[in-house]
Write an enzyme that holds these catalytic residues in place. Sequence first.
Site, mmCIF file in Angstrom:
data_model
loop_
_atom_site.group_PDB
_atom_site.id
_atom_site.type_symbol
_atom_site.label_atom_id
_atom_site.label_comp_id
_atom_site.label_asym_id
_atom_site.label_seq_id
_atom_site.Cartn_x
_atom_site.Cartn_y
_atom_site.Cartn_z
ATOM 1 N N ASP A 73 73.530 71.450 61.102
ATOM 2 C CA ASP A 73 74.021 70.277 61.834
ATOM 3 C C ASP A 73 74.218 70.653 63.295
ATOM 4 O OD1 ASP A 73 75.945 68.395 63.050
ATOM 5 O OD2 ASP A 73 75.893 67.479 61.069
ATOM 6 N N ARG B 208 74.722 59.154 62.416
ATOM 7 C CA ARG B 208 73.924 58.843 61.241
ATOM 8 C C ARG B 208 74.860 58.681 60.063
ATOM 9 N NH1 ARG B 208 69.210 62.763 59.003
ATOM 10 N NH2 ARG B 208 71.021 63.950 58.351
ATOM 11 N N ASP C 290 77.727 69.816 64.886
ATOM 12 C CA ASP C 290 78.801 70.685 64.387
ATOM 13 C C ASP C 290 78.665 72.106 64.939
ATOM 14 O OD1 ASP C 290 80.060 68.729 62.968
ATOM 15 O OD2 ASP C 290 79.110 69.205 61.058
ATOM 16 N N THR D 216 73.646 56.348 53.981
ATOM 17 C CA THR D 216 72.391 55.592 54.126
ATOM 18 C C THR D 216 71.392 56.311 55.044
ATOM 19 O OG1 THR D 216 73.179 54.424 56.090
ATOM 20 C CG2 THR D 216 73.690 53.434 53.949
HETATM 21 C C1 PRP Z 1 72.303 64.212 64.311
HETATM 22 C C2 PRP Z 1 71.394 64.650 65.441
HETATM 23 C C3 PRP Z 1 70.560 63.435 65.673
HETATM 24 C C4 PRP Z 1 70.454 62.830 64.305
HETATM 25 C C5 PRP Z 1 69.092 63.072 63.777
HETATM 26 O O1 PRP Z 1 73.328 63.437 64.793
HETATM 27 O O2 PRP Z 1 72.114 65.051 66.576
HETATM 28 O O3 PRP Z 1 71.142 62.518 66.570
HETATM 29 O O4 PRP Z 1 71.417 63.473 63.492
HETATM 30 O O5 PRP Z 1 68.922 62.496 62.546
HETATM 31 P P1 PRP Z 1 67.911 61.302 62.291
HETATM 32 O O6 PRP Z 1 66.609 61.657 62.973
HETATM 33 O O7 PRP Z 1 67.773 61.321 60.792
HETATM 34 O O8 PRP Z 1 68.499 60.046 62.794
HETATM 35 P P2 PRP Z 1 74.627 63.089 63.926
HETATM 36 O O9 PRP Z 1 74.471 61.766 63.262
HETATM 37 O O10 PRP Z 1 74.945 64.246 63.027
HETATM 38 O O11 PRP Z 1 75.725 62.903 65.025
HETATM 39 P P3 PRP Z 1 76.368 63.970 66.029
HETATM 40 O O12 PRP Z 1 75.313 64.359 67.025
HETATM 41 O O13 PRP Z 1 77.484 63.195 66.623
HETATM 42 O O14 PRP Z 1 76.834 65.160 65.223
HETATM 43 N N1 URA Z 2 70.918 66.188 62.130
HETATM 44 C C1 URA Z 2 71.157 67.504 62.314
HETATM 45 O O1 URA Z 2 72.039 67.863 63.107
HETATM 46 N N2 URA Z 2 70.448 68.385 61.613
HETATM 47 C C2 URA Z 2 69.483 68.025 60.758
HETATM 48 O O2 URA Z 2 68.839 68.907 60.154
HETATM 49 C C3 URA Z 2 69.233 66.657 60.577
HETATM 50 C C4 URA Z 2 69.953 65.753 61.286
#
Ligand code: PRP
Ligand code: URA
Length: 209
Positions: free
Chosen positions: A200, A104, A203, A108
């Site tokens: 997160d 994400r 993370d 944006t």
């Molecule tokens: C996080 C989570 C989802 C997304 C959700 O991923 O694991 O995939 O955000 O957010 P959304 O519903 O607003 O799209 P992230 O982009 O942090 O990537 P990661 O899993 O690689 O940490």
């Molecule tokens: N992605 C995450 O990992 N946590 C949130 O709360 C939203 C998006």
Amino acid sequence: MSRVYVLDHPLIQHKVTFIRDKNTGTKEFRELVDEVATLMAYEITRDMPLEETTIETPVSTCTSRVIAGKKVGLIPILRAGLGMVDGILQLIPAAKVGHVGLYRDPDTLQPVEYYVKLPTDIADRELIVIDPMLATGGSAAAAIDALKKRGAKSMKLMCLIAAPEGIKVVQEEHPDVDIYVAAIDEYLNDHGYIVPGLGDAGDRLFGTK
Ligand code: PRP
Ligand code: URA
């Protein structure tokens, strides 16, 4: 309109509380996510069709039931979805696993696709799309789009925690995809984080912050 199922089994709810806790460290967080994924898989597979077969027990012939219908495919959304895969494979060890890589954009909040690798027969499989967090819904909706473009016909979405905003987006864009969650939280904050949420997910799973 897709249906939303909140899997409110006491063991799931108990473990989710410790997953949310900011004092839970990476090792325990990972273990708990794994355990909850197994419990959720048990609930999400309740509607699997069965067929009768005949076997010999040591005592007599007997008619008993085995899983029928489509085979299963697991599709974790990278990265955080990876944390739930092994837990589900505990119950469905023969499932094939495809990967959709999305992150994400922090400014944006739009999903950016960077990797897709899928089993060749996804059209013939019942897919479970996996991501712990359904926040804006952008990542899940984009992953489902990517799968449909490549031939997927039948899928469910499995998340630990969802925001109402994310549920609405998936329901509007993919009314054919039912959503299974352990909890529906209150709202998204200005940075697109679920409140109260768990922070997160990627993370916390991988210890990157
Ligand atoms: C996080 C989570 C989802 C997304 C959700 O991923 O694991 O995939 O955000 O957010 P959304 O519903 O607003 O799209 P992230 O982009 O942090 O990537 P990661 O899993 O690689 O940490
Ligand atoms: N992605 C995450 O990992 N946590 C949130 O709360 C939203 C998006």
